[in-house]
Enzyme design. Structure first.
Site, PDB file in Angstrom:
ATOM      1  N   HIS A 159      10.291 -62.127  -7.939  1.00  0.00           N
ATOM      2  CA  HIS A 159       9.832 -62.973  -6.818  1.00  0.00           C
ATOM      3  C   HIS A 159      10.676 -62.742  -5.566  1.00  0.00           C
ATOM      4  CE1 HIS A 159       7.544 -65.323  -9.859  1.00  0.00           C
ATOM      5  NE2 HIS A 159       8.610 -65.066 -10.594  1.00  0.00           N
ATOM      6  N   SER A 286      14.430 -47.353  18.736  1.00  0.00           N
ATOM      7  CA  SER A 286      13.480 -48.099  19.546  1.00  0.00           C
ATOM      8  C   SER A 286      13.583 -47.633  20.986  1.00  0.00           C
ATOM      9  CB  SER A 286      13.806 -49.591  19.457  1.00  0.00           C
ATOM     10  OG  SER A 286      13.263 -50.278  20.561  1.00  0.00           O
ATOM     11  N   LYS A 292      18.551 -50.442  17.606  1.00  0.00           N
ATOM     12  CA  LYS A 292      17.648 -50.341  16.464  1.00  0.00           C
ATOM     13  C   LYS A 292      17.712 -48.998  15.752  1.00  0.00           C
ATOM     14  CE  LYS A 292      14.826 -52.736  15.046  1.00  0.00           C
ATOM     15  NZ  LYS A 292      13.502 -53.085  15.574  1.00  0.00           N
ATOM     16  N   GLU A 299       8.364 -46.608   6.030  1.00  0.00           N
ATOM     17  CA  GLU A 299       7.174 -47.355   6.464  1.00  0.00           C
ATOM     18  C   GLU A 299       5.929 -46.468   6.401  1.00  0.00           C
ATOM     19  OE1 GLU A 299       8.548 -50.477   9.765  1.00  0.00           O
ATOM     20  OE2 GLU A 299       9.345 -48.480  10.078  1.00  0.00           O
TER      21      GLU A 299
END
Ligand code: ARG
Length: 466
Positions: A159, A286, A292, A299
């Site tokens: 979970h 970024s 970043k 991804e």
């Protein structure tokens, strides 16, 4: 506007296809990648025709030489593909016909329907082997990462809540299992592909005295003992697209696995976890926020799995409800399959590259796994060893956890008296449970994360992936 009729099938037509129809129906832009399989098929087929006496040895020789020359041109990128010739099969046959008169006999006892089925089966055998190799390379990268961090413990999650401590290697080995099943599935698909369609003709075979086994052998459609394997029903042979679906299915499931691995890595690389540092080479920055570092490779691995599932869905939908046997709809079967192959191959390589550059933040792993609450189940097992029923033990440990939360201390910082007040079976040795190494050493059943089991799995994977 009337065009001169098409050379290969134009006999009954007074006019050729409209430009729009050619543009709509051509497949050579995507099926030209089957060229080498198509040539191998034509060589085997013409060898068989000579073997049974339908063409002469000289004609076979001329056809083979012509095909070899065309192959060399294709490999060198010098071959001119013509859209008006529709597909890879007719482009090659036409080019051959222009060079070799005997080429007019090549299509004896053959149809594009059994030809394309053959090309694709050869493609699937090749594609499955290639993908399996690339997946194995990704597995090796994971095994190396596990080996370099053998002693690292992390929390395992259910979970997405910290559940129980495991060796990082145990988690990585779970990924190896998933990828190993993908390789096994691909081997299955390759085995299913290993039946030769040639001889099925367009739908009902041929009246000519061909030797299907000869062709099958020449193309490597043989069992482990070298016996030829030929498909058993000519109609099924040209209508069947199961392999396409199985292959895309194997790729889709591989994609799901890669996606889950990628998701773990995305979480682990976030500041909230910070268990791992992903390699700069597989991350991006970024354009706005200078600080970043984004886990783009992971991804995209996650994103590509959607595309792989889409390809599977396309093929299922394409095939459902089609009357037997071949219908031109089936030409649409190739782009999704090629895309699944290309993207899966890329995913395997990118996974290997990303994993290969990972470094561990060992301090963060150690801090996360230090939480004694992760051993609450072991504490319940401790009570079980003292003769307490598991349900009662579970309840008692729950009360101990609640007490620790109320007192705002860690589980192992509670006073012995307080713990004993919860359940009399808690003895002075209760704190021993919280020794992580001891805790892990108790989990030595097959498949568990104990150090001996981990050592066994290292040995197993080194052997499997050598
Ligand atoms: N380009 C076609 C395909 O990929 C080859 C088979 C054509 N067969 C036919 N009967 N028109 O499906």
């Amino acid at each position: 506007m009337a065009k001169s009729s098409q050379v290969t099938w134009g006999g009954r037509f007074s006019a050729g296809p409209a430009d729009l129809m050619l543009q709509f129906s051509e497949s050579v832009t995507f099926d030209q990648r089957l060229a080498l399989f198509d040539i191998a098929g034509s060589k085997a087929h013409s060898a068989m025709l000579a073997h049974v006496g339908l063409i002469t040895a000289k004609e076979r020789g001329a056809i083979h030489a012509g095909l070899d020359a065309i192959q060399a041109e294709i490999v060198a990128g010098k071959f001119t593909w013509e859209t008006k010739l529709e597909d890879v099969h007719m482009n090659i046959e036409q080019a051959l016909t222009q060079r070799v008169p005997a080429a007019a006999k090549l299509h004896t006892a053959r149809s594009r329907n059994d030809q394309v089925a053959t090309d694709m089966r050869l493609f699937f055998k090749h594609a499955c082997a290639e993908l399996a190799k690339k997946i194995a390379a990704a597995q090796r990268a994971l095994l190396t990462l596990a080996g370099a961090n053998r002693d690292v413990l992390i929390p395992g999650y259910t979970h997405l809540q910290r559940a129980q401590p495991v060796f990082l290697a145990h988690h990585l080995f779970a990924w190896l299992e998933m990828l190993e099943r993908d390789r096994a599935r691909l081997a299955e698909v390759a085995a299913h592909a290993n039946w030769c369609p040639l001889g099925a003709g367009a739908i009902a075979g041929t009246t000519l005295p061909i030797d299907r086994e000869f062709t099958a052998k020449a193309l490597g459609f043989v069992d482990a003992r070298g016996r030829p394997q030929v498909t058993q029903n000519s109609m099924d042979t040209v209508a069947d697209r199961d392999l396409f679906i199985e292959f895309a299915g194997a790729c889709a499931l591989f994609g799901v696995h890669v996606s889950r691995i990628a998701e773990d890595l995305i979480l682990w690389s976030s500041a909230e976890f910070k268990y791992v540092e992903l390699p700069d080479a597989f991350c991006t920055g970024s354009s706005l926020m200078p600080q970043k570092k984004n886990p783009d490779s992971c991804e995209l691995l996650r994103g590509k799995s959607a595309r792989l599932q889409g390809n599977l869905h396309t093929l299922l939908t394409l095939t459902k409800g089609l009357p037997l046997t071949y219908n031109r709809d089936l030409q649409e079967d190739k782009p999704p399959v090629f895309d699944s192959f290309d993207q899966s191959a890329l995913c395997a390589e990118v996974l290997a590259g990303t994993v290969g550059g990972i470094t561990l933040h060992r301090d963060r792993c150690a801090a996360a796994v230090r939480d004694p609450a992760l051993l609450a189940t072991d504490l319940a097992d401790y009570l079980v060893r003292k003769g307490v029923a598991f349900r009662e033990a579970h309840h008692a440990v729950g009360a101990v956890v609640r007490l620790a939360e109320k007192n705002n201390v860690r589980l192992n910082q509670l006073a012995p008296d307080d713990v004993q007040a919860v359940h009399p079976a808690f003895g002075p040795d209760w704190l021993d449970v919280f020794d992580l190494q001891r805790a892990l050493a108790k989990r030595e059943g097959t498949g568990m994360p104990g150090p001996k089991q981990i050592a066994r799995q290292f040995a197993r994977w080194r052997k499997v992936l050598k």
